[in-house]
Design a protein around this motif. Structure first.
Motif, mmCIF file in Angstrom:
data_model
loop_
_atom_site.group_PDB
_atom_site.id
_atom_site.type_symbol
_atom_site.label_atom_id
_atom_site.label_comp_id
_atom_site.label_asym_id
_atom_site.label_seq_id
_atom_site.Cartn_x
_atom_site.Cartn_y
_atom_site.Cartn_z
ATOM 1 N N ILE A 1 36.318 32.372 40.954
ATOM 2 C CA ILE A 1 34.355 32.560 40.953
ATOM 3 C C ILE A 1 33.803 31.412 42.001
ATOM 4 O O ILE A 1 33.011 32.208 42.511
ATOM 5 N N ALA A 2 33.314 30.023 41.699
ATOM 6 C CA ALA A 2 33.450 29.403 42.430
ATOM 7 C C ALA A 2 33.655 29.853 43.803
ATOM 8 O O ALA A 2 33.021 29.642 44.936
ATOM 9 N N LYS A 3 34.783 29.741 44.564
ATOM 10 C CA LYS A 3 35.680 30.114 45.968
ATOM 11 C C LYS A 3 34.802 31.643 46.469
ATOM 12 O O LYS A 3 34.155 31.709 47.327
ATOM 13 N N THR A 4 34.232 33.102 45.344
ATOM 14 C CA THR A 4 34.253 33.716 46.016
ATOM 15 C C THR A 4 32.380 33.833 46.167
ATOM 16 O O THR A 4 31.658 33.845 47.247
ATOM 17 N N LEU A 5 31.560 32.704 45.307
ATOM 18 C CA LEU A 5 30.824 32.465 45.214
ATOM 19 C C LEU A 5 30.020 31.796 46.772
ATOM 20 O O LEU A 5 29.304 32.330 47.353
ATOM 21 N N ALA A 6 30.809 30.952 46.921
ATOM 22 C CA ALA A 6 30.636 30.235 48.269
ATOM 23 C C ALA A 6 31.361 30.993 49.408
ATOM 24 O O ALA A 6 29.940 30.728 49.705
ATOM 25 N N LEU A 7 31.665 31.697 49.471
ATOM 26 C CA LEU A 7 32.677 32.280 50.519
ATOM 27 C C LEU A 7 30.960 33.810 50.951
ATOM 28 O O LEU A 7 30.348 33.980 52.134
ATOM 29 N N VAL B 1 32.943 44.671 48.103
ATOM 30 C CA VAL B 1 32.896 43.638 48.467
ATOM 31 C C VAL B 1 30.685 43.687 49.314
ATOM 32 O O VAL B 1 30.304 42.391 49.371
ATOM 33 N N TYR B 2 30.820 44.903 49.485
ATOM 34 C CA TYR B 2 28.771 44.724 50.527
ATOM 35 C C TYR B 2 28.370 44.902 49.306
ATOM 36 O O TYR B 2 26.915 44.317 49.370
ATOM 37 N N ALA B 3 28.365 45.600 48.179
ATOM 38 C CA ALA B 3 27.456 46.153 46.716
ATOM 39 C C ALA B 3 27.987 44.947 46.023
ATOM 40 O O ALA B 3 25.830 44.541 46.656
ATOM 41 N N ALA B 4 28.848 43.883 45.862
ATOM 42 C CA ALA B 4 28.240 42.474 45.016
ATOM 43 C C ALA B 4 28.010 41.769 46.162
ATOM 44 O O ALA B 4 27.219 41.080 45.812
ATOM 45 N N TYR B 5 27.316 41.653 47.713
ATOM 46 C CA TYR B 5 26.637 40.547 48.447
ATOM 47 C C TYR B 5 25.775 40.916 48.804
ATOM 48 O O TYR B 5 25.132 39.887 48.777
ATOM 49 N N GLY B 6 25.096 42.255 48.170
ATOM 50 C CA GLY B 6 23.824 41.989 47.724
ATOM 51 C C GLY B 6 22.834 41.664 47.097
ATOM 52 O O GLY B 6 21.649 40.973 47.515
ATOM 53 N N GLY B 7 23.474 41.389 45.826
ATOM 54 C CA GLY B 7 22.995 40.273 45.123
ATOM 55 C C GLY B 7 22.916 38.701 45.686
ATOM 56 O O GLY B 7 21.754 38.207 44.744
ATOM 57 N N VAL B 8 23.730 38.876 45.783
ATOM 58 C CA VAL B 8 23.826 37.537 46.342
ATOM 59 C C VAL B 8 22.731 36.868 47.811
ATOM 60 O O VAL B 8 22.099 36.288 47.690
ATOM 61 N N TYR B 9 23.217 38.055 48.139
ATOM 62 C CA TYR B 9 21.779 38.158 49.754
ATOM 63 C C TYR B 9 20.537 37.807 49.171
ATOM 64 O O TYR B 9 19.738 36.807 49.377
ATOM 65 N N VAL B 10 20.043 38.529 48.444
ATOM 66 C CA VAL B 10 18.884 38.662 47.481
ATOM 67 C C VAL B 10 18.195 36.908 47.349
ATOM 68 O O VAL B 10 17.347 36.484 47.313
ATOM 69 N N ALA B 11 19.113 36.486 46.541
ATOM 70 C CA ALA B 11 19.179 35.173 45.346
ATOM 71 C C ALA B 11 18.893 34.163 46.949
ATOM 72 O O ALA B 11 17.520 33.111 47.057
ATOM 73 N N GLY C 1 24.444 42.488 38.474
ATOM 74 C CA GLY C 1 24.667 43.489 39.058
ATOM 75 C C GLY C 1 25.875 43.072 39.840
ATOM 76 O O GLY C 1 26.966 43.839 39.915
ATOM 77 N N MET C 2 25.667 41.681 40.758
ATOM 78 C CA MET C 2 26.612 41.682 41.328
ATOM 79 C C MET C 2 28.008 40.756 40.417
ATOM 80 O O MET C 2 29.310 41.195 40.978
ATOM 81 N N ALA C 3 28.390 40.261 39.421
ATOM 82 C CA ALA C 3 28.485 40.089 38.649
ATOM 83 C C ALA C 3 29.578 40.780 37.927
ATOM 84 O O ALA C 3 29.865 40.902 37.987
ATOM 85 N N ILE C 4 29.037 41.818 37.320
ATOM 86 C CA ILE C 4 29.710 43.122 36.679
ATOM 87 C C ILE C 4 30.419 43.899 38.179
ATOM 88 O O ILE C 4 31.568 44.312 38.008
ATOM 89 N N ILE C 5 29.425 43.930 39.310
ATOM 90 C CA ILE C 5 30.496 44.564 40.147
ATOM 91 C C ILE C 5 32.101 43.779 40.396
ATOM 92 O O ILE C 5 32.875 44.390 40.192
ATOM 93 N N LEU C 6 31.756 42.825 40.650
ATOM 94 C CA LEU C 6 32.891 41.879 41.344
ATOM 95 C C LEU C 6 33.911 41.193 40.040
ATOM 96 O O LEU C 6 35.097 41.324 40.508
ATOM 97 N N PHE C 7 33.529 40.941 39.099
ATOM 98 C CA PHE C 7 33.954 40.536 37.927
ATOM 99 C C PHE C 7 34.672 41.758 37.335
ATOM 100 O O PHE C 7 35.428 40.551 36.163
ATOM 101 N N ALA C 8 34.078 42.528 36.480
ATOM 102 C CA ALA C 8 34.494 43.644 36.145
ATOM 103 C C ALA C 8 35.617 43.427 35.823
ATOM 104 O O ALA C 8 36.264 43.565 36.835
ATOM 105 N N PRO C 9 36.098 43.376 34.627
ATOM 106 C CA PRO C 9 38.117 43.502 34.826
ATOM 107 C C PRO C 9 38.501 45.219 34.984
ATOM 108 O O PRO C 9 37.660 46.204 34.952
ATOM 109 N N ARG C 10 39.617 45.676 36.020
ATOM 110 C CA ARG C 10 39.946 46.583 36.922
ATOM 111 C C ARG C 10 41.088 47.064 37.047
ATOM 112 O O ARG C 10 42.233 46.585 36.135
ATOM 113 N N PRO C 11 41.600 48.234 36.240
ATOM 114 C CA PRO C 11 42.860 48.787 35.899
ATOM 115 C C PRO C 11 44.535 48.746 36.830
ATOM 116 O O PRO C 11 43.333 48.541 38.041
#
Length: 111
Positions: A4-10, A62-72, A100-110
């Motif tokens: 999570i930390a590496k992802t957020l830093a990126l 990636v683009y969807a989740a990036y939007g949330g980080v971009y705003v911050a 929203g970014m966290a839900i998109i990015l870190f939600a469990p996936r089948p």
């Protein structure tokens, strides 16, 4: 937690590259900065595009989740560079986009 930390830093590095790449032409167009500002702007936008390719998820996610980080990050830029302290509403909106970014990015996936 390290992932999570590496992802957020990126994502933060990606956002800064985009903001710098857009801010420098803004300075040239609106604040009479020299035209050579466009060269580091182009380099910064190239780095931005490259950084987006380093994310391991599907491009659309990636683009969807990036939007949330971009705003911050943009609101952090507003404060640090423009000298305008974000309002409570800015912070609340940023919190919503990050959730929203966290839900998109870190939600469990089948699978």
């Amino acid at each position: 937690m390290v992932v999570i930390a590496k992802t957020l830093a990126l994502y933060i590095a990606t956002a800064l590259a985009e903001i710098i790449g857009c801010y420098l032409p803004y300075l040239w167009l609106k604040k009479s900065a020299p035209a050579w500002y466009l060269l580091p702007a182009a380099l910064s936008l190239t780095v931005f595009a490259w950084l987006l390719t380093l994310h391991p998820q599907a491009a659309g996610r990636v683009y969807a989740a990036y939007g949330g980080v971009y705003v911050a990050v943009a609101l952090g830029w507003l404060w640090a560079v423009d000298g305008i302290r974000p309002s409570l509403w800015d912070v609340a909106g940023s919190a919503v986009t990050l959730a929203g970014m966290a839900i998109i990015l870190f939600a469990p996936r089948p699978g």
